[in-house]
Design an enzyme around this catalytic site. Structure first.
Site, short mmCIF file in Angstrom:
data_model
loop_
_atom_site.label_atom_id
_atom_site.label_comp_id
_atom_site.label_asym_id
_atom_site.label_seq_id
_atom_site.Cartn_x
_atom_site.Cartn_y
_atom_site.Cartn_z
N HIS A 137 0.71 -5.91 2.48
CA HIS A 137 1.43 -5.12 3.48
C HIS A 137 2.93 -5.38 3.35
CE1 HIS A 137 -2.33 -4.34 5.79
NE2 HIS A 137 -2.66 -5.55 5.39
N HIS A 155 0.83 -1.20 0.00
CA HIS A 155 0.00 0.00 0.00
C HIS A 155 0.87 1.26 0.00
CE1 HIS A 155 1.03 0.64 4.21
NE2 HIS A 155 0.73 -0.62 4.44
#
Length: 466
Positions: A361, A82
């Site tokens: 992540h 992200h």
């Protein structure tokens, strides 16, 4: 939207530098680039570990980035972190508490510390900020442009882990991709926009290759925390002593030092939508201290999720086996964290696509990269002494998992080869592959590449999770 929200309960980096403080200000028009990423304050921002904004490592690549003229790309998988975000909830509380204690106890805040007199922590927590959203739009545009012979006519199949910052990152990638297509006069005007096709829930009740949660022994592991604590105890006390001398009445712990250093990258990426303004927290530390901070964050990820943790690499095995399935267009074979219900359904895990995009992540990317053997040349990192990037075989958190990090797994067909070739790029650095015979451009034959993923194909040491 057609999104499958799955609710199935199935289980410039380490090198030494001078000790002078850093305090530059950037020209915002030069700070970001679709192709090169973040370009401001490189002597500093490249030392922010996993909090560094993505910057291209093309100039650090041991192999050329260009695809040879006699080859054409036939398959691309992008795996991305992200974009830039606010600190997590727990870190938000810790950072705010450190600042509040300084404001309460300091009898003087002179010079470069004066901004703390009226400083108010207001970054929020957890979610993407405007700069992070722009990073992912740029990634979508980069993906489109880099593979335009495919993307003009083909949409990527997109998956995301179900946290708001990851899901939103996937949405912004799609937006950037489609904007680039609409600006391309050679694109198919009738091709619909891509979408986020699958969102996989996070948590201990769900098997998810894009988020770790279900390996009980791993989740209870303190290996990474212990390594970080060891190195923090080495470098932070001297910084605390220096700061205390500048701030009468203030007492700082080692954790306080790390908290104050973290404010530099987090605030820089939150102040403007292109991060062209450097946080005043950055000026409180020297170049040598930033080198130490960068190593701390790299150490934490290595021992937390990479090769330094006995159960780190196996957290990435499920995704590696999904990659094998996609490369070979064959069913997934895995007994770790793959969601079998999803992966057995062509609607939620197609095997005939050309372009794939997965969003996750930083911690998961580290585990996946180790499961793929990309850092098999990295020896155990010292917990007491900073090791240069040349000694870590190219591993560093800022090089590996910065905000908006991306890995491209490419398959190409070349005229002189009967079998397609595979290569892996991490942030534009063509990786030296392990486990297969690599040619002079960093590529392996597909079957050799798959054969070399023996750790993943065997399920790693997943049995030790429970």
């Amino acid at each position: 939207m057609g999104v499958f929200v799955v609710l199935l309960s199935i289980a410039t980096l380490f090198g030494s530098t001078s000790g002078t403080a850093l305090g530059p200000r950037g020209n915002h028009s030069d700070c970001t680039s679709v192709d090169r990423g973040y370009q401001c304050f490189p002597e500093l921002s490249h030392k922010w570990g996993l909090y560094a904004p993505y910057f291209s490592l093309q100039d650090e690549s041991p192999f050329p980035l260009d695809v040879p003229d006699d080859c054409h790309i036939t398959f691309v998988q992008v795996l991305a972190r992200h974009g830039a975000r606010s600190p997590t909830d727990s870190k938000t509380k810790a950072y705010a508490a450190t600042i509040a204690a300084i404001q309460k106890n300091a009898t003087a805040l002179p010079g470069k510390y004066a901004f703390l007199k009226s400083y108010n922590y207001s970054m929020g927590s957890e979610n993407l900020n405007p700069f992070g959203r722009n990073q992912l739009q740029d990634l979508g545009a980069q993906f489109y442009r880099r593979y335009d012979t495919l993307t003009r006519h083909i949409n990527p199949f997109v998956r995301a882990a179900d946290s708001s910052r990851v899901h939103e990152s996937a949405e912004k990638f799609v937006e950037g991709f489609q904007n680039a297509r609409q600006g391309d006069p050679h694109a198919n005007p009738h091709q619909p926009s891509p979408r986020v096709d699958v969102v996989i829930p996070e948590g201990t009740a769900y098997n998810n290759t894009l988020e770790h949660s279900i390996c009980t022994a791993f989740e209870a592991s303190t290996v990474g925390d212990a390594a970080a604590d060891n190195f923090t105890a080495v470098f932070a006390p001297a910084i605390a002593k220096r700061l205390e001398a500048d701030l009468p009445g203030v007492q700082l712990s080692a954790d306080d030092v790390v908290n104050l250093m973290a404010m530099c990258p987090f605030e820089t990426v939150s102040l403007t939508d292109d991060a062209h303004t450097l946080s005043p927290f950055c000026d409180l530390f020297t170049a040598a201290e930033w080198t130490q901070y960068n190593y701390l964050l790299s150490l934490d990820k290595y021992y937390g999720y990479g090769g330094g943790n006995p159960l780190g690499p196996v957290q990435g095995v499920g995704w590696a086996n999904e990659l094998i399935a996609r490369l070979t267009r064959s069913p997934v074979h895995d007994h770790t964290c793959v969601n079998n219900t999803l992966d057995a359904n062509p609607a939620t895990f197609p095997l005939n696509a050309t372009l794939y995009a997965d969003f996750s992540h930083d911690s998961n990317l580290v585990s996946i990269f180790w499961a793929l053997g990309l850092y098999n040349g990295t020896k155990p990192l010292s917990q007491t002494t900073v090791e240069d990037i040349t000694r870590t075989d190219g591993y560093a958190a800022a090089w590996t998992v910065p905000f908006a990090a991306r890995a491209y797994i490419e398959m190409m067909q070349c005229r002189a080869e009967k079998q397609p070739l595979v290569r892996v790029l991490v942030n534009d650095r063509v990786m030296p592959l392990h486990g297969c015979a690599v040619d002079n451009l960093g590529r392996c034959k597909r079957d050799d590449f798959v054969e070399g993923l023996s750790f993943a194909r065997a399920g790693g040491n997943w049995a030790e999770c429970f």
